[in-house]
Design a protein around this motif. Structure first.
Motif, PDB file in Angstrom:
ATOM      1  N   ALA A 126       0.870  -1.169   0.000  1.00  0.00           N
ATOM      2  CA  ALA A 126       0.000   0.000   0.000  1.00  0.00           C
ATOM      3  C   ALA A 126       0.909   1.221   0.000  1.00  0.00           C
ATOM      4  N   ARG A 127       0.600   2.193  -0.872  1.00  0.00           N
ATOM      5  CA  ARG A 127       1.436   3.396  -0.965  1.00  0.00           C
ATOM      6  C   ARG A 127       0.599   4.646  -0.847  1.00  0.00           C
ATOM      7  N   ASN A 128       1.206   5.652  -0.236  1.00  0.00           N
ATOM      8  CA  ASN A 128       0.599   6.974  -0.135  1.00  0.00           C
ATOM      9  C   ASN A 128       1.756   7.966  -0.168  1.00  0.00           C
ATOM     10  N   GLY A 129       2.017   8.532  -1.338  1.00  0.00           N
ATOM     11  CA  GLY A 129       3.182   9.412  -1.493  1.00  0.00           C
ATOM     12  C   GLY A 129       4.461   8.627  -1.293  1.00  0.00           C
ATOM     13  N   THR A 130       5.260   9.036  -0.336  1.00  0.00           N
ATOM     14  CA  THR A 130       6.519   8.333  -0.068  1.00  0.00           C
ATOM     15  C   THR A 130       6.372   7.247   0.990  1.00  0.00           C
ATOM     16  N   ARG A 131       5.176   7.172   1.590  1.00  0.00           N
ATOM     17  CA  ARG A 131       4.937   6.144   2.615  1.00  0.00           C
ATOM     18  C   ARG A 131       4.476   4.851   1.956  1.00  0.00           C
ATOM     19  N   PHE A 132       4.885   3.743   2.539  1.00  0.00           N
ATOM     20  CA  PHE A 132       4.394   2.456   2.054  1.00  0.00           C
ATOM     21  C   PHE A 132       4.292   1.465   3.203  1.00  0.00           C
ATOM     22  N   ALA A 133       3.425   0.479   3.014  1.00  0.00           N
ATOM     23  CA  ALA A 133       3.259  -0.589   3.998  1.00  0.00           C
ATOM     24  C   ALA A 133       3.144  -1.904   3.229  1.00  0.00           C
ATOM     25  N   GLU A 134       3.863  -2.905   3.688  1.00  0.00           N
ATOM     26  CA  GLU A 134       3.772  -4.234   3.079  1.00  0.00           C
ATOM     27  C   GLU A 134       2.558  -4.940   3.668  1.00  0.00           C
ATOM     28  N   ILE A 135       1.704  -5.463   2.799  1.00  0.00           N
ATOM     29  CA  ILE A 135       0.466  -6.116   3.197  1.00  0.00           C
ATOM     30  C   ILE A 135       0.601  -7.623   2.983  1.00  0.00           C
ATOM     31  N   VAL A 136       0.120  -8.394   3.940  1.00  0.00           N
ATOM     32  CA  VAL A 136       0.065  -9.855   3.822  1.00  0.00           C
ATOM     33  C   VAL A 136      -1.403 -10.260   3.946  1.00  0.00           C
ATOM     34  N   VAL A 137      -1.876 -11.047   2.983  1.00  0.00           N
ATOM     35  CA  VAL A 137      -3.246 -11.554   3.020  1.00  0.00           C
ATOM     36  C   VAL A 137      -3.172 -13.075   3.041  1.00  0.00           C
ATOM     37  N   ILE A 138      -3.764 -13.675   4.059  1.00  0.00           N
ATOM     38  CA  ILE A 138      -3.785 -15.135   4.212  1.00  0.00           C
ATOM     39  C   ILE A 138      -5.162 -15.637   3.788  1.00  0.00           C
ATOM     40  N   VAL A 139      -5.172 -16.617   2.880  1.00  0.00           N
ATOM     41  CA  VAL A 139      -6.409 -17.165   2.332  1.00  0.00           C
ATOM     42  C   VAL A 139      -6.450 -18.667   2.585  1.00  0.00           C
ATOM     43  N   GLN A 140      -7.622 -19.162   2.948  1.00  0.00           N
ATOM     44  CA  GLN A 140      -7.846 -20.606   3.000  1.00  0.00           C
ATOM     45  C   GLN A 140      -8.712 -20.924   1.786  1.00  0.00           C
ATOM     46  N   TYR A 141      -8.070 -21.407   0.713  1.00  0.00           N
ATOM     47  CA  TYR A 141      -8.796 -21.701  -0.519  1.00  0.00           C
ATOM     48  C   TYR A 141      -9.234 -23.165  -0.488  1.00  0.00           C
ATOM     49  N   ALA A 142     -10.151 -23.411   0.426  1.00  0.00           N
ATOM     50  CA  ALA A 142     -10.699 -24.745   0.637  1.00  0.00           C
ATOM     51  C   ALA A 142     -12.050 -24.599   1.325  1.00  0.00           C
ATOM     52  N   ARG A 143     -12.812 -25.660   1.336  1.00  0.00           N
ATOM     53  CA  ARG A 143     -14.129 -25.627   1.970  1.00  0.00           C
ATOM     54  C   ARG A 143     -14.016 -25.446   3.478  1.00  0.00           C
ATOM     55  N   ARG A 144     -12.989 -26.081   4.075  1.00  0.00           N
ATOM     56  CA  ARG A 144     -12.820 -26.048   5.533  1.00  0.00           C
ATOM     57  C   ARG A 144     -11.488 -25.424   5.919  1.00  0.00           C
ATOM     58  N   THR A 145     -11.442 -24.876   7.132  1.00  0.00           N
ATOM     59  CA  THR A 145     -10.171 -24.399   7.665  1.00  0.00           C
ATOM     60  C   THR A 145      -9.307 -25.606   8.007  1.00  0.00           C
ATOM     61  N   ALA A 146      -8.008 -25.387   8.131  1.00  0.00           N
ATOM     62  CA  ALA A 146      -7.070 -26.479   8.405  1.00  0.00           C
ATOM     63  C   ALA A 146      -7.404 -27.214   9.699  1.00  0.00           C
ATOM     64  N   ASP A 147      -7.927 -26.494  10.704  1.00  0.00           N
ATOM     65  CA  ASP A 147      -8.269 -27.126  11.978  1.00  0.00           C
ATOM     66  C   ASP A 147      -9.654 -27.780  11.957  1.00  0.00           C
ATOM     67  N   GLY A 148     -10.387 -27.643  10.849  1.00  0.00           N
ATOM     68  CA  GLY A 148     -11.718 -28.243  10.733  1.00  0.00           C
ATOM     69  C   GLY A 148     -12.805 -27.496  11.479  1.00  0.00           C
TER      70      GLY A 148
END
Length: 144
Positions: A93-115
Motif C-alpha cells: 500500500a502506498r501513499n506518497g513516499t509512505r508504504f506498507a507491506e500487506i500480507v493476506v492469508i487465504v484458506q482456498y478450501a471448503r474447511r479451515t485447516a483445523d476443521g
C-alpha cells in the motif's frame, strides 16, 4: 470453544422442551461476503464478514485494514506462498513516499485447516486475515 457450543445446544434444548435445534446451513460467520476478488489464476476469493477468529471482523479492527481495495490489491497479484489450501499474497500500500507491506492469508478450501469452520458445499473459506508486515496495526493512512 466446543464445550461452549455443546452447553449452548443443551441450554436451547432445555428451553425448547428437549428438542435440539438443527445446525444452520450457513453459520453466522459465513452469511455475508464483504469483498470478492479473482486472482490471476482465476481463483475467486471471498472476504467474508466472519467473526473474531477470521474474516473482515477479525482483521479490520485488530490490524486496522478497513478498505476492500487493500485486500483486492494483494489478491490481484500471484500467490507468493502456498501450503495445501493455505495461500499467502503479498502486496504494498502506498501513499506518497509512505508504504506498507500487506500480507493476506487465504484458506482456498471448503474447511479451515483445523476443521473448525466449513464454508459449505462448493464454497471456499476465503480470506482468513490480512495485516501489515512488521507491525500489529496498519497505519491509518492506508484506509484513506
Amino acid at each position: 470453544m466446543k464445550m461452549i457450543r455443546v452447553l449452548t445446544a443443551i441450554a436451547v434444548a432445555a428451553v425448547l422442551g428437549g428438542a435440539v435445534p438443527e445446525a444452520s446451513a450457513q453459520p453466522y460467520w459465513n452469511k455475508k461476503v464483504k469483498c470478492e476478488q479473482a486472482d490471476p489464476e482465476g481463483r475467486v476469493i471471498p472476504t467474508r464478514y466472519g467473526n473474531g477468529d477470521l474474516g473482515w471482523n477479525h482483521f479490520s479492527g485488530k490490524h486496522n485494514i478497513r478498505k476492500c481495495r487493500i485486500i483486492d490489491g494483494a489478491l490481484a497479484g500471484k500467490v507468493d506462498k502456498k501450503s495445501g489450501g493455505r495461500l499467502e499474497y503479498y502486496g504494498v500500500a502506498r501513499n506518497g513516499t509512505r508504504f506498507a507491506e500487506i500480507v493476506v492469508i487465504v484458506q482456498y478450501a471448503r474447511r479451515t485447516a483445523d476443521g473448525e469452520y466449513d464454508a459449505g458445499k462448493g464454497k471456499k473459506i476465503g480470506v482468513i486475515t490480512a495485516y501489515c508486515k512488521g507491525v500489529n496495526k496498519c497505519p491509518d493512512w492506508i484506509n484513506q
